[in-house]
Design a protein around this motif. Structure first.
Motif, mmCIF file in Angstrom:
data_model
loop_
_atom_site.group_PDB
_atom_site.id
_atom_site.type_symbol
_atom_site.label_atom_id
_atom_site.label_comp_id
_atom_site.label_asym_id
_atom_site.label_seq_id
_atom_site.Cartn_x
_atom_site.Cartn_y
_atom_site.Cartn_z
ATOM 1 N N LEU A 24 5.395 2.093 8.922
ATOM 2 C CA LEU A 24 4.147 1.467 9.319
ATOM 3 C C LEU A 24 4.272 0.752 10.661
ATOM 4 O O LEU A 24 3.306 0.590 11.384
ATOM 5 N N ASN A 37 2.083 4.724 1.219
ATOM 6 C CA ASN A 37 2.186 5.360 2.523
ATOM 7 C C ASN A 37 2.478 6.839 2.318
ATOM 8 O O ASN A 37 3.622 7.280 2.393
ATOM 9 N N GLU A 47 -6.449 8.795 8.276
ATOM 10 C CA GLU A 47 -5.633 7.969 7.400
ATOM 11 C C GLU A 47 -6.245 7.945 6.004
ATOM 12 O O GLU A 47 -7.349 7.457 5.805
ATOM 13 N N GLY A 64 -5.262 6.783 2.155
ATOM 14 C CA GLY A 64 -4.258 6.002 1.456
ATOM 15 C C GLY A 64 -4.156 6.266 -0.019
ATOM 16 O O GLY A 64 -3.180 5.847 -0.643
ATOM 17 N N LYS A 119 0.824 -1.188 0.000
ATOM 18 C CA LYS A 119 0.000 0.000 0.000
ATOM 19 C C LYS A 119 0.865 1.248 0.000
ATOM 20 O O LYS A 119 1.988 1.259 0.507
#
Length: 541
Positions: free
Chosen positions: A96, A90, A369, A371, A88
């Motif tokens: 992470l 970031n 958050e 993404g 994914k």
């Protein structure tokens, strides 16, 4: 080929072991041999780092060897075929596992570099294969026959003309090496860097002569003409001259353009001239003499990119990244808007970079958050790029003057007339005030507001003895009014735009008086006629 199960089961001393069985390590045999209860081996014993999907299950089945050669010492097991998930993105740049580490915005920089206009895609230029093949075949014919020629490449800005010619130049060098022919020389000239239009002949002459000095008595054009007229003085190697931004060479008498293309008509010319410009009809408007002399250049037109081509190009640029950056809906929104406006790929890349910057700013302002670049981020970026001075002026007006413009847009929405009277406009304005519970102004003040809007160029007022009979004409596009107020619920109600409680529904307009309602799966659920939406515009409710 026998499987490992059959090889291990045949344990008789009389039987001859197969090559696959003899080359299989004992550890692999032990791993694949079922236990007394018929259970699968423990998942931790698999060579793959991924957990087996049947770990801990009952008597399901024994994993088979899917691909293995008899000579290989290691065998690929079932778990080895499970592809790892795509990492994914970031965008915050934080670790992470350890969020308290300092930020490392390497991924954000990589995304911006991939979307930069100056970045040449490593995967090559897509959606321009036909145009490149035409130019390449023309250049190959000139090199094989050792014959001069001229070609004119035209198209709208941002359609890949210069980059395509650069790729063709590289392909021509490879083709010449494969055919065992001499590689032609190259000269690229950008006409915006010329102080005088006639300086282009000096650059071409300097490339042919190299370190040799030309005659000081003759001009560079005359020296080139003499060089290409005599076999003894003619150069031996071919030379490709790429003239970018050729429309800068247009003069009052068009003499420079005529002389430049005429260089390819001399009997011993070795010049392959490729002109690049935005004007599609330049060859027809400014080169009539060349057509009469049967030396009109071959014209290759680069058409504007469609929405599918814009989407494909952006996806190819982002292939170098190991993560997804844009939501599919956001990318389609950008492609549709840019294709409907101009088809300029440079503008599409600029919009995508702006959307990434909007995401970056939202990450700094909130702890939420996020993404990927969403539809809302792309909407903000498109508003910045396509916002016009008219939209800015509408947003700066007082509230009642903005309501008058909404009333005018609603009036022309429900009828096909291009003009109305001041009295009818006042009735529409009063209806808006009642629906929004805003006190309406009197007729005299309303007439004064319309005169102010007329002075600013939003509408045109005619002359009449009575104010109510004065003719009113809208001087701007009604879509600008809708676009200016698309994020304001109050003015959306003034414009009479429908609203839905389901926020997952989209309205994708294909024409000015209709739109198609789509759900998240992309299926059409309804078709509405709402009048004043912008063509091919997308709105989120």
């Amino acid at each position: 080929m026998p499987t490992l199960r059959s090889a291990t089961a045949n344990s008789s001393p009389v039987a001859t072991p197969s090559p696959a069985a003899s080359s299989t390590p004992r550890s692999v045999k032990r791993r694949l041999t079922p236990g007394s209860a018929g259970q699968l081996p423990d998942a931790s014993r698999h060579t793959s780092p991924h957990r087996s999907p049947h770990a801990g299950a009952g008597n399901v089945y024994t994993p088979k060897l899917l691909s293995a050669s008899p000579k290989s010492s290691r065998k690929r097991l079932y778990g080895d075929l499970v592809l790892p998930e795509k990492p994914k993105w970031n965008p915050r740049g934080k670790s992470l596992n350890f969020p308290f580490w300092p930020a490392y915005p390497a991924q954000m920089r990589a995304v911006k570099e991939a979307l930069h206009v100056a970045t040449v895609p490593s995967c090559g230029l897509v959606c321009r294969d036909d145009e490149q093949n035409r130019v390449l075949e023309f250049c190959k014919a000139c090199v094989e026959q050792e014959k001069a020629g001229s070609l004119y490449v035209c198209g709208c800005p941002g359609t890949g003309k210069t980059l395509s010619i650069t790729k063709v130049k590289e392909s021509l060098v490879r083709c010449a090496d494969e055919m065992g022919m001499e590689t032609p020389d190259e000269l690229a000239i950008n006409c915006t860097n010329l102080g005088n239009t006639s300086d282009i002949f000096g650059k071409i002459l300097g490339q042919f002569l190299g370190r040799k000095k030309g005659s000081g008595k003759l001009s560079p054009l005359q020296q080139l003409q003499n060089m290409f007229s005599n076999k003894e003085s003619a150069p031996r190697r071919m030379m490709m001259v790429i003239v970018d931004e050729m429309d800068y060479l247009i003069t009052r008498d068009r003499a420079v353009l005529h002389d430049l293309f005429m260089l390819t008509t001399f009997p011993f010319s070795r010049c392959i001239l490729i002109g690049i410009a935005n004007a599609i009809d330049l060859a027809d408007r400014f080169l009539p003499k060349l057509e009469s002399l049967n030396c009109k250049p071959l014209v290759v037109t680069f058409r504007a990119y469609s929405k599918d081509q814009i989407s494909d190009i952006i996806k190819h640029r982002l292939k170098v990244l190991e993560y997804d950056v844009f939501e599919p809906l956001a990318l389609e929104f950008c492609a549709r808007k840019v294709a409907a406006a101009s088809g300029d790929m440079r503008k599409a890349l600029g919009v995508c970079r702006s959307a990434v910057e909007v995401l970056e700013a939202s990450l700094k302002d909130s702890d939420q958050e996020i993404g990927m670049v969403t539809f809302d981020h792309m909407d903000v970026a498109l508003s910045k790029v396509f916002k016009s001075a008219v939209v800015d002026s509408i947003l700066c007006l007082p509230q009642h003057q903005q309501m008058v413009l909404c009333a005018l847009a609603n009036t022309f929405q429900h009828c096909k007339k291009k003009a109305t009277s001041l009295g009818e406009l006042n009735k529409s304005y009063i209806e808006i005030c009642r629906s929004t519970q805003v006190p309406a102004v009197g007729m005299l003040e309303f007439s004064n507001m319309c005169m102010v809007l007329s002075d600013q160029g939003f509408m045109k007022l005619g002359q009449s003895k009575e104010d109510k009979l004065r003719r009113v004409t809208l001087q701007i596009d009604s879509s600008d009014i809708t676009f200016a107020f698309k994020g304001n619920r109050f003015f959306q109600k003034c414009l009479g735009l429908p609203r839905y409680a389901n926020k997952s529904q989209l309205w994708i307009c294909e024409r000015s008086d209709a739109c198609i309602v789509l759900d998240q799966s992309g299926k059409s659920t309804a078709k509405l006629f709402i009048g004043v939406l912008m063509p091919r515009e997308v709105y989120m409710r």
